[in-house]
Scaffold this active site. Structure first.
Site, PDB file in Angstrom:
ATOM      1  N   SER A  33      -2.012 -15.973   5.826  1.00 22.13           N
ATOM      2  CA  SER A  33      -0.780 -15.868   5.017  1.00 22.13           C
ATOM      3  C   SER A  33      -0.764 -14.518   4.322  1.00 22.13           C
ATOM      4  O   SER A  33      -1.719 -14.191   3.606  1.00 22.13           O
ATOM      5  CB  SER A  33      -0.733 -16.959   3.955  1.00 22.13           C
ATOM      6  N   ARG A  82      -4.974 -19.757  -5.128  1.00 26.28           N
ATOM      7  CA  ARG A  82      -5.329 -18.449  -4.549  1.00 26.28           C
ATOM      8  C   ARG A  82      -5.739 -17.449  -5.636  1.00 26.28           C
ATOM      9  O   ARG A  82      -5.396 -16.267  -5.568  1.00 26.28           O
ATOM     10  CB  ARG A  82      -4.159 -17.867  -3.742  1.00 26.28           C
ATOM     11  N   GLU A  90      -0.749 -12.145  -0.983  1.00 26.47           N
ATOM     12  CA  GLU A  90      -2.071 -12.789  -1.072  1.00 26.47           C
ATOM     13  C   GLU A  90      -3.156 -11.803  -0.624  1.00 26.47           C
ATOM     14  O   GLU A  90      -4.259 -11.782  -1.150  1.00 26.47           O
ATOM     15  CB  GLU A  90      -2.113 -14.035  -0.172  1.00 26.47           C
TER      16      GLU A  90
HETATM   17  P1  FAD Z   1     -12.683  -9.929   2.859  1.00 23.44           P
HETATM   18  O1  FAD Z   1     -11.353  -9.830   3.506  1.00 23.44           O
HETATM   19  O2  FAD Z   1     -13.795  -9.156   3.417  1.00 23.44           O
HETATM   20  O3  FAD Z   1     -12.519  -9.598   1.325  1.00 23.44           O
HETATM   21  C1  FAD Z   1     -11.454 -10.135   0.562  1.00 23.44           C
HETATM   22  C2  FAD Z   1     -11.555  -9.596  -0.876  1.00 23.44           C
HETATM   23  O4  FAD Z   1     -12.715 -10.102  -1.507  1.00 23.44           O
HETATM   24  C3  FAD Z   1     -11.691  -8.070  -0.931  1.00 23.44           C
HETATM   25  O5  FAD Z   1     -11.049  -7.621  -2.097  1.00 23.44           O
HETATM   26  C4  FAD Z   1     -13.195  -7.854  -1.021  1.00 23.44           C
HETATM   27  O6  FAD Z   1     -13.535  -6.631  -1.631  1.00 23.44           O
HETATM   28  C5  FAD Z   1     -13.607  -9.042  -1.857  1.00 23.44           C
HETATM   29  N1  FAD Z   1     -14.957  -9.538  -1.559  1.00 23.44           N
HETATM   30  C6  FAD Z   1     -15.410  -9.968  -0.360  1.00 23.44           C
HETATM   31  N2  FAD Z   1     -16.669 -10.410  -0.467  1.00 23.44           N
HETATM   32  C7  FAD Z   1     -17.011 -10.266  -1.742  1.00 23.44           C
HETATM   33  C8  FAD Z   1     -18.198 -10.539  -2.494  1.00 23.44           C
HETATM   34  N3  FAD Z   1     -19.292 -11.055  -1.938  1.00 23.44           N
HETATM   35  N4  FAD Z   1     -18.204 -10.249  -3.826  1.00 23.44           N
HETATM   36  C9  FAD Z   1     -17.119  -9.713  -4.408  1.00 23.44           C
HETATM   37  N5  FAD Z   1     -15.981  -9.424  -3.762  1.00 23.44           N
HETATM   38  C10 FAD Z   1     -15.917  -9.706  -2.449  1.00 23.44           C
HETATM   39  N6  FAD Z   1      -7.309 -18.212   3.213  1.00 23.44           N
HETATM   40  C11 FAD Z   1      -7.143 -19.428   2.619  1.00 23.44           C
HETATM   41  O7  FAD Z   1      -7.355 -19.568   1.396  1.00 23.44           O
HETATM   42  N7  FAD Z   1      -6.735 -20.509   3.324  1.00 23.44           N
HETATM   43  C12 FAD Z   1      -6.471 -20.457   4.654  1.00 23.44           C
HETATM   44  O8  FAD Z   1      -6.098 -21.449   5.261  1.00 23.44           O
HETATM   45  C13 FAD Z   1      -6.641 -19.191   5.312  1.00 23.44           C
HETATM   46  N8  FAD Z   1      -6.375 -19.071   6.628  1.00 23.44           N
HETATM   47  C14 FAD Z   1      -6.537 -17.854   7.250  1.00 23.44           C
HETATM   48  C15 FAD Z   1      -6.273 -17.775   8.631  1.00 23.44           C
HETATM   49  C16 FAD Z   1      -6.436 -16.567   9.291  1.00 23.44           C
HETATM   50  C17 FAD Z   1      -6.145 -16.506  10.786  1.00 23.44           C
HETATM   51  C18 FAD Z   1      -6.892 -15.419   8.589  1.00 23.44           C
HETATM   52  C19 FAD Z   1      -7.119 -14.126   9.307  1.00 23.44           C
HETATM   53  C20 FAD Z   1      -7.133 -15.496   7.227  1.00 23.44           C
HETATM   54  C21 FAD Z   1      -6.960 -16.723   6.527  1.00 23.44           C
HETATM   55  N9  FAD Z   1      -7.214 -16.854   5.149  1.00 23.44           N
HETATM   56  C22 FAD Z   1      -7.078 -18.083   4.526  1.00 23.44           C
HETATM   57  C23 FAD Z   1      -7.619 -15.687   4.338  1.00 23.44           C
HETATM   58  C24 FAD Z   1      -9.136 -15.392   4.401  1.00 23.44           C
HETATM   59  O9  FAD Z   1      -9.744 -16.044   5.474  1.00 23.44           O
HETATM   60  C25 FAD Z   1      -9.843 -15.808   3.114  1.00 23.44           C
HETATM   61  O10 FAD Z   1      -9.273 -15.170   1.998  1.00 23.44           O
HETATM   62  C26 FAD Z   1     -11.342 -15.492   3.156  1.00 23.44           C
HETATM   63  O11 FAD Z   1     -11.995 -16.080   2.053  1.00 23.44           O
HETATM   64  C27 FAD Z   1     -11.618 -13.990   3.162  1.00 23.44           C
HETATM   65  O12 FAD Z   1     -12.996 -13.826   3.391  1.00 23.44           O
HETATM   66  P2  FAD Z   1     -13.591 -12.444   3.891  1.00 23.44           P
HETATM   67  O13 FAD Z   1     -15.072 -12.567   3.863  1.00 23.44           O
HETATM   68  O14 FAD Z   1     -12.986 -12.069   5.198  1.00 23.44           O
HETATM   69  O15 FAD Z   1     -13.085 -11.485   2.737  1.00 23.44           O
HETATM   70  N1  EPU Z   2       7.646 -23.112   7.289  1.00 25.57           N
HETATM   71  C1  EPU Z   2       8.797 -22.700   7.923  1.00 25.57           C
HETATM   72  N2  EPU Z   2       8.712 -21.680   8.824  1.00 25.57           N
HETATM   73  C2  EPU Z   2       7.560 -21.064   9.122  1.00 25.57           C
HETATM   74  C3  EPU Z   2       6.372 -21.479   8.467  1.00 25.57           C
HETATM   75  C4  EPU Z   2       6.455 -22.506   7.558  1.00 25.57           C
HETATM   76  O1  EPU Z   2       9.873 -23.231   7.667  1.00 25.57           O
HETATM   77  O2  EPU Z   2       7.573 -20.156   9.954  1.00 25.57           O
HETATM   78  C5  EPU Z   2       7.729 -24.214   6.295  1.00 25.57           C
HETATM   79  C6  EPU Z   2       7.773 -25.608   6.945  1.00 25.57           C
HETATM   80  O3  EPU Z   2       8.629 -26.389   6.138  1.00 25.57           O
HETATM   81  C7  EPU Z   2       6.351 -26.107   6.793  1.00 25.57           C
HETATM   82  C8  EPU Z   2       5.947 -25.470   5.472  1.00 25.57           C
HETATM   83  O4  EPU Z   2       6.588 -24.199   5.483  1.00 25.57           O
HETATM   84  O5  EPU Z   2       6.280 -27.501   6.729  1.00 25.57           O
HETATM   85  C9  EPU Z   2       4.458 -25.312   5.260  1.00 25.57           C
HETATM   86  O6  EPU Z   2       3.904 -24.589   6.374  1.00 25.57           O
HETATM   87  P1  EPU Z   2       2.339 -24.697   6.719  1.00 25.57           P
HETATM   88  O7  EPU Z   2       1.919 -26.120   6.716  1.00 25.57           O
HETATM   89  O8  EPU Z   2       2.087 -23.897   7.939  1.00 25.57           O
HETATM   90  O9  EPU Z   2       1.621 -24.078   5.464  1.00 25.57           O
HETATM   91  P2  EPU Z   2       1.932 -22.801   4.573  1.00 25.57           P
HETATM   92  O10 EPU Z   2       2.448 -23.269   3.257  1.00 25.57           O
HETATM   93  O11 EPU Z   2       2.748 -21.806   5.313  1.00 25.57           O
HETATM   94  C10 EPU Z   2      -0.398 -22.808   3.410  1.00 25.57           C
HETATM   95  C11 EPU Z   2      -1.467 -21.820   3.099  1.00 25.57           C
HETATM   96  C12 EPU Z   2      -2.345 -21.608   4.329  1.00 25.57           C
HETATM   97  C13 EPU Z   2      -2.996 -22.948   4.681  1.00 25.57           C
HETATM   98  C14 EPU Z   2      -1.886 -23.949   4.993  1.00 25.57           C
HETATM   99  C15 EPU Z   2      -2.425 -25.343   5.256  1.00 25.57           C
HETATM  100  C16 EPU Z   2      -0.628 -20.326   1.401  1.00 25.57           C
HETATM  101  C17 EPU Z   2      -0.120 -18.975   1.077  1.00 25.57           C
HETATM  102  N3  EPU Z   2      -0.892 -20.548   2.681  1.00 25.57           N
HETATM  103  O12 EPU Z   2       0.446 -22.223   4.388  1.00 25.57           O
HETATM  104  O13 EPU Z   2      -3.370 -20.688   3.981  1.00 25.57           O
HETATM  105  O14 EPU Z   2      -3.845 -22.815   5.799  1.00 25.57           O
HETATM  106  O15 EPU Z   2      -0.986 -24.037   3.854  1.00 25.57           O
HETATM  107  O16 EPU Z   2      -2.869 -25.907   4.070  1.00 25.57           O
HETATM  108  O17 EPU Z   2      -0.797 -21.144   0.505  1.00 25.57           O
HETATM  109  C18 EPU Z   2      -3.917 -18.369   3.933  1.00 25.57           C
HETATM  110  O18 EPU Z   2      -4.007 -18.489   2.703  1.00 25.57           O
HETATM  111  O19 EPU Z   2      -4.163 -17.300   4.537  1.00 25.57           O
HETATM  112  C19 EPU Z   2      -3.512 -19.534   4.722  1.00 25.57           C
HETATM  113  C20 EPU Z   2      -3.347 -19.487   6.053  1.00 25.57           C
END
Ligand code: FAD
Ligand code: EPU
Length: 337
Positions: free
Chosen positions: A238, A164, A333
């Site tokens: 997250s 991240r 994050e």
């Molecule tokens: P924004 O929220 O618009 O911007 C994020 C940051 O980047 C801000 O600081 C912004 O100023 C900057 N920025 C944006 N675009 C640019 C650019 N072109 N140049 C320079 N700076 C820029 N993230 C994960 O890694 N894994 C996941 O599994 C994951 N699951 C998610 C699930 C949900 C339901 C949600 C809501 C979010 C999740 N995220 C996850 C977080 C998010 O989707 C990612 O971080 C994504 O890359 C953000 O993209 P955005 O375009 O919305 O960025």
């Molecule tokens: N868990 C709990 N309780 C909860 C949630 C999770 O006990 O309420 C424990 C369980 O043991 C579970 C483990 O956490 O097995 C891992 O949970 P999960 O698989 O849902 O993944 P996560 O570690 O919570 C990370 C990323 C997600 C990504 C998933 C799948 C981070 C901060 N988050 O979540 O990314 O989608 O793995 O790879 O690394 C994001 O960055 O926004 C994001 C959603």
């Protein structure tokens, strides 16, 4: 370029927080973006680039100019028998890009299906899910230097990707705007189904022959079962990173909480923050309109009408409580404004 004044950003962030931008515009080309950095009125103003607003929390109104990145376009740059090099505009919706690569039979991004946001924001925190991060297929990006509008190329190595993290969140923070991102994908996919519930989901669906689409569909179905849909409930995924702790602290935790899940890393032991938050009693908690998701404790939610300050306060209380109970620091994050 059309500049709007006093623009409400509620529809531009997935938390659904009200915030007013003094100036706002959408940019569709690299040239338009460069114009901003050379414009007398705007070049010295604070600037916030927004992609999909899915990793941002507005705790106050932003200052200066907010630019919504809409730079489109996907192009095939090079191709041989085994690989393709494909470039996307920073404003391309990430999931649309992933679906496009899958439809072409290009492997590498399928485990990253359904992550909200834009392709340009993906390198910011090296987005990751289900055992894959963009650094695994990322080739290079083009970014505009805010100071003078010049265009620069960053290779995979230049980006210093980590969990991240990238230079755009550390040493080069707020210095560049990402304009295009290029990936090297494979025509002979190596499927990664070992992480989480992917294999289980494929088995449950009776899938015996793997394909990019089958893996993508499995990831989509797992994500939909755990994560709130921002169109329905405001959230930014997250809220915290999973902490990586040293062995001494891990051993103390394991002694007291034998069930603590753990994932060994090169630099320590990763503990799921969701587990720590749930064990501290926060899962499903609600205070006013701010809360903790009842299916995934790592996700803070806006039940409707919460402001950024309420979410921030809740996040701080969770951090303090996890620190008190486990002695583990939770780092956020989400990006704060
Ligand atoms: P924004 O929220 O618009 O911007 C994020 C940051 O980047 C801000 O600081 C912004 O100023 C900057 N920025 C944006 N675009 C640019 C650019 N072109 N140049 C320079 N700076 C820029 N993230 C994960 O890694 N894994 C996941 O599994 C994951 N699951 C998610 C699930 C949900 C339901 C949600 C809501 C979010 C999740 N995220 C996850 C977080 C998010 O989707 C990612 O971080 C994504 O890359 C953000 O993209 P955005 O375009 O919305 O960025
Ligand atoms: N868990 C709990 N309780 C909860 C949630 C999770 O006990 O309420 C424990 C369980 O043991 C579970 C483990 O956490 O097995 C891992 O949970 P999960 O698989 O849902 O993944 P996560 O570690 O919570 C990370 C990323 C997600 C990504 C998933 C799948 C981070 C901060 N988050 O979540 O990314 O989608 O793995 O790879 O690394 C994001 O960055 O926004 C994001 C959603």
């Amino acid at each position: 370029m059309h500049i709007e004044e006093n623009k409400n950003l509620k529809a531009y962030n997935t938390f659904g927080i009200e915030a007013i931008a003094p100036y706002f515009c959408e940019v569709y080309t690299v040239k338009e973006l460069q114009e901003i950095f050379r414009n007398e009125k705007f070049r010295d103003m604070p600037l916030l680039i927004l992609g999909g607003g899915s990793n941002i929390l507005f705790t106050k109104d932003p200052e200066g100019l907010v630019v919504s990145n809409k730079i489109e376009g996907i192009s095939l740059i090079e191709e041989d028998e085994q690989h393709v090099v494909v470039k996307a505009g920073a404003g391309v919706v990430w999931h649309d890009f992933v679906l496009h690569t899958i439809a072409q039979g290009w492997g590498g991004l399928e485990n990253l299906s359904l992550i909200p946001g834009t392709t340009g924001a993906a390198p910011m925190q090296n987005i990751g899910a289900y055992g894959v991060e963009i650094k695994d297929t990322f080739l290079e990006l083009e970014a505009i230097k805010r100071a003078d509008g010049s265009l620069h190329t960053f290779t995979n190595e230049d980006c210093c990707f980590g969990y991240r993290s990238s230079v755009f969140k550390t040493t080069e923070k707020d210095k560049y705007v990402i304009a295009t991102v290029t990936f090297r994908l494979t025509k002979q996919p190596v499927f990664n189904t070992s992480y989480g519930a992917i294999q289980e989901t494929l088995d449950a669906g009776g899938i015996t022959e793997l394909s990019l689409k089958a893996v993508s569909d499995a990831v989509i179905s797992i994500r939909q079962s755990k994560l709130p849909d921002p169109k329905v409930t405001g959230n930014a995924g997250s809220f915290f990173k999973n902490p990586v702790i040293d062995e001494a602290l891990f051993n103390r935790l394991k002694e007291k909480y034998p069930a603590v899940p753990s994932y060994p890393q090169a630099d320590g032991i990763k503990i799921p923050a969701g587990w720590l938050i749930e064990q501290a009693g926060w899962k499903g908690y609600r205070r006013g309109n701010a809360g903790v998701h009842d299916k995934q404790a790592l996700v803070l939610v806006n039940h409707g009408g919460a402001n950024g300050e309420e979410i921030r306060q809740l996040a701080e209380d969770i951090q303090a409580s996890v620190m008190e109970k486990f002695g583990v620091e939770l780092e956020t994050e989400v990006n704060f404004v």
